[in-house]
Write a protein that holds these residues in place. Structure first.
Motif, PDB file in Angstrom:
ATOM      1  N   MET A   1       0.852  -1.173   0.000  1.00 27.19           N
ATOM      2  CA  MET A   1       0.000   0.000   0.000  1.00 27.19           C
ATOM      3  C   MET A   1       0.898   1.235   0.000  1.00 27.19           C
ATOM      4  SD  MET A   1      -2.714   1.313   2.889  1.00 27.19           S
ATOM      5  CE  MET A   1      -3.553  -0.223   2.967  1.00 27.19           C
ATOM      6  N   ASN A   2       0.509   2.240  -0.746  1.00 26.45           N
ATOM      7  CA  ASN A   2       1.281   3.475  -0.684  1.00 26.45           C
ATOM      8  C   ASN A   2       0.394   4.622  -0.214  1.00 26.45           C
ATOM      9  OD1 ASN A   2      -0.053   4.788  -2.862  1.00 26.45           O
ATOM     10  ND2 ASN A   2       1.205   3.683  -4.330  1.00 26.45           N
ATOM     11  N   ARG A   3       1.014   5.775   0.038  1.00 21.54           N
ATOM     12  CA  ARG A   3       0.274   6.897   0.627  1.00 21.54           C
ATOM     13  C   ARG A   3      -0.799   7.432  -0.299  1.00 21.54           C
ATOM     14  NH1 ARG A   3       5.319   8.810   1.191  1.00 21.54           N
ATOM     15  NH2 ARG A   3       4.777  10.904   0.606  1.00 21.54           N
ATOM     16  N   ARG A   4      -0.666   7.272  -1.588  1.00 24.66           N
ATOM     17  CA  ARG A   4      -1.666   7.795  -2.532  1.00 24.66           C
ATOM     18  C   ARG A   4      -2.953   6.957  -2.521  1.00 24.66           C
ATOM     19  NH1 ARG A   4      -0.296  12.781  -2.930  1.00 24.66           N
ATOM     20  NH2 ARG A   4       1.899  12.948  -3.269  1.00 24.66           N
ATOM     21  N   ASN A   5      -2.876   5.716  -2.042  1.00 22.78           N
ATOM     22  CA  ASN A   5      -4.051   4.844  -1.993  1.00 22.78           C
ATOM     23  C   ASN A   5      -4.639   4.736  -0.597  1.00 22.78           C
ATOM     24  OD1 ASN A   5      -3.793   4.251  -4.707  1.00 22.78           O
ATOM     25  ND2 ASN A   5      -2.353   2.604  -4.307  1.00 22.78           N
ATOM     26  N   TYR A   6      -4.182   5.557   0.319  1.00 19.98           N
ATOM     27  CA  TYR A   6      -4.579   5.461   1.722  1.00 19.98           C
ATOM     28  C   TYR A   6      -5.983   6.026   1.943  1.00 19.98           C
ATOM     29  CZ  TYR A   6      -4.967   6.524   6.603  1.00 19.98           C
ATOM     30  OH  TYR A   6      -5.434   6.615   7.879  1.00 19.98           O
ATOM     31  N   SER A   7      -6.764   5.329   2.754  1.00 16.38           N
ATOM     32  CA  SER A   7      -8.049   5.833   3.229  1.00 16.38           C
ATOM     33  C   SER A   7      -8.052   5.706   4.740  1.00 16.38           C
ATOM     34  CB  SER A   7      -9.206   5.027   2.650  1.00 16.38           C
ATOM     35  OG  SER A   7      -9.290   5.230   1.268  1.00 16.38           O
ATOM     36  N   PRO A   8      -8.420   6.767   5.475  1.00 13.45           N
ATOM     37  CA  PRO A   8      -8.363   6.709   6.932  1.00 13.45           C
ATOM     38  C   PRO A   8      -9.429   5.795   7.516  1.00 13.45           C
ATOM     39  CG  PRO A   8      -9.386   8.745   6.230  1.00 13.45           C
ATOM     40  CD  PRO A   8      -8.899   8.047   4.978  1.00 13.45           C
ATOM     41  N   SER A   9      -9.117   5.201   8.663  1.00 13.31           N
ATOM     42  CA  SER A   9     -10.104   4.375   9.363  1.00 13.31           C
ATOM     43  C   SER A   9     -10.866   5.251  10.344  1.00 13.31           C
ATOM     44  CB  SER A   9      -9.397   3.249  10.111  1.00 13.31           C
ATOM     45  OG  SER A   9      -8.652   3.775  11.177  1.00 13.31           O
ATOM     46  N   VAL A  91       3.687   3.177   9.066  1.00 18.33           N
ATOM     47  CA  VAL A  91       4.812   2.343   8.613  1.00 18.33           C
ATOM     48  C   VAL A  91       4.393   0.873   8.636  1.00 18.33           C
ATOM     49  CG1 VAL A  91       7.140   1.517   9.209  1.00 18.33           C
ATOM     50  CG2 VAL A  91       6.624   3.967   9.291  1.00 18.33           C
ATOM     51  N   ASN A  92       3.765   0.434   9.726  1.00 21.38           N
ATOM     52  CA  ASN A  92       3.337  -0.969   9.841  1.00 21.38           C
ATOM     53  C   ASN A  92       2.319  -1.353   8.780  1.00 21.38           C
ATOM     54  OD1 ASN A  92       5.007  -1.439  12.027  1.00 21.38           O
ATOM     55  ND2 ASN A  92       3.441  -0.892  13.525  1.00 21.38           N
ATOM     56  N   ARG A  93       1.572  -0.387   8.289  1.00 23.79           N
ATOM     57  CA  ARG A  93       0.589  -0.662   7.228  1.00 23.79           C
ATOM     58  C   ARG A  93       1.211  -0.555   5.834  1.00 23.79           C
ATOM     59  NH1 ARG A  93      -4.094   3.301   9.301  1.00 23.79           N
ATOM     60  NH2 ARG A  93      -5.776   1.916   8.693  1.00 23.79           N
ATOM     61  N   GLY A  94       2.491  -0.193   5.759  1.00 23.26           N
ATOM     62  CA  GLY A  94       3.175  -0.083   4.475  1.00 23.26           C
ATOM     63  C   GLY A  94       2.939   1.234   3.759  1.00 23.26           C
ATOM     64  N   ILE A  95       2.437   2.231   4.470  1.00 26.39           N
ATOM     65  CA  ILE A  95       2.135   3.517   3.853  1.00 26.39           C
ATOM     66  C   ILE A  95       3.387   4.388   3.767  1.00 26.39           C
ATOM     67  CG2 ILE A  95       0.753   5.629   4.122  1.00 26.39           C
ATOM     68  CD1 ILE A  95      -1.371   3.753   5.491  1.00 26.39           C
ATOM     69  N   TYR A  96       4.248   4.327   4.787  1.00 27.40           N
ATOM     70  CA  TYR A  96       5.527   5.032   4.804  1.00 27.40           C
ATOM     71  C   TYR A  96       6.639   4.015   5.007  1.00 27.40           C
ATOM     72  CZ  TYR A  96       3.232   9.539   5.912  1.00 27.40           C
ATOM     73  OH  TYR A  96       2.488  10.670   5.898  1.00 27.40           O
TER      74      TYR A  96
END
Length: 115
Positions: A1-9, A91-96
């Motif tokens: 997953m990257n930051r451009r595809n992130y959706s907040p929980s 980081v743990n989610r693979g976003i950074y």
């Protein structure tokens, strides 16, 4: 997953509330009588600048700004070092990557973090 595809929980909306409840009193400062009556902590400013996130790019820019802000202000050398940050969850989610913002001076447009 990257930051451009992130959706907040939904759980991330409770971050300010959790921080206020669990922050040590040394960070809370003087609490006025008015704030005591309302159950408010002195961690947050009594006023705020409202900003409606316009799109995913705007969300990414503001989350980057929030994570980099302690580095920009000289409080830590890297976002991973700020203990009360959500950065390590990202980081743990693979976003950074863990070293994001460590050896780089990240620039933001003038409208990010100044609304």
């Amino acid at each position: 997953m990257n930051r451009r595809n992130y959706s907040p929980s939904n759980s991330e909306g409770s971050i300010p509330s959790n921080f206020s409840r669990h922050s040590p009193s040394k960070y809370q400062g003087y609490i006025s009588y008015s704030r005591q009556r309302k159950g408010e902590k002195a961690v947050w400013q009594p006023r705020f600048w409202e900003h409606q996130i316009r799109d995913k790019s705007d969300l990414v820019n503001h989350v980057d700004y929030i994570h980099f802000n302690p580095v920009k202000n000289g409080l830590v050398k890297a976002p991973k070092d700020w203990k009360r940050s959500s950065f390590l969850r990202y980081v743990n989610r693979g976003i950074y990557s863990l070293d994001w913002g460590t050896d780089e001076d990240i620039k933001f447009s003038d409208n990010i973090g100044r609304e």
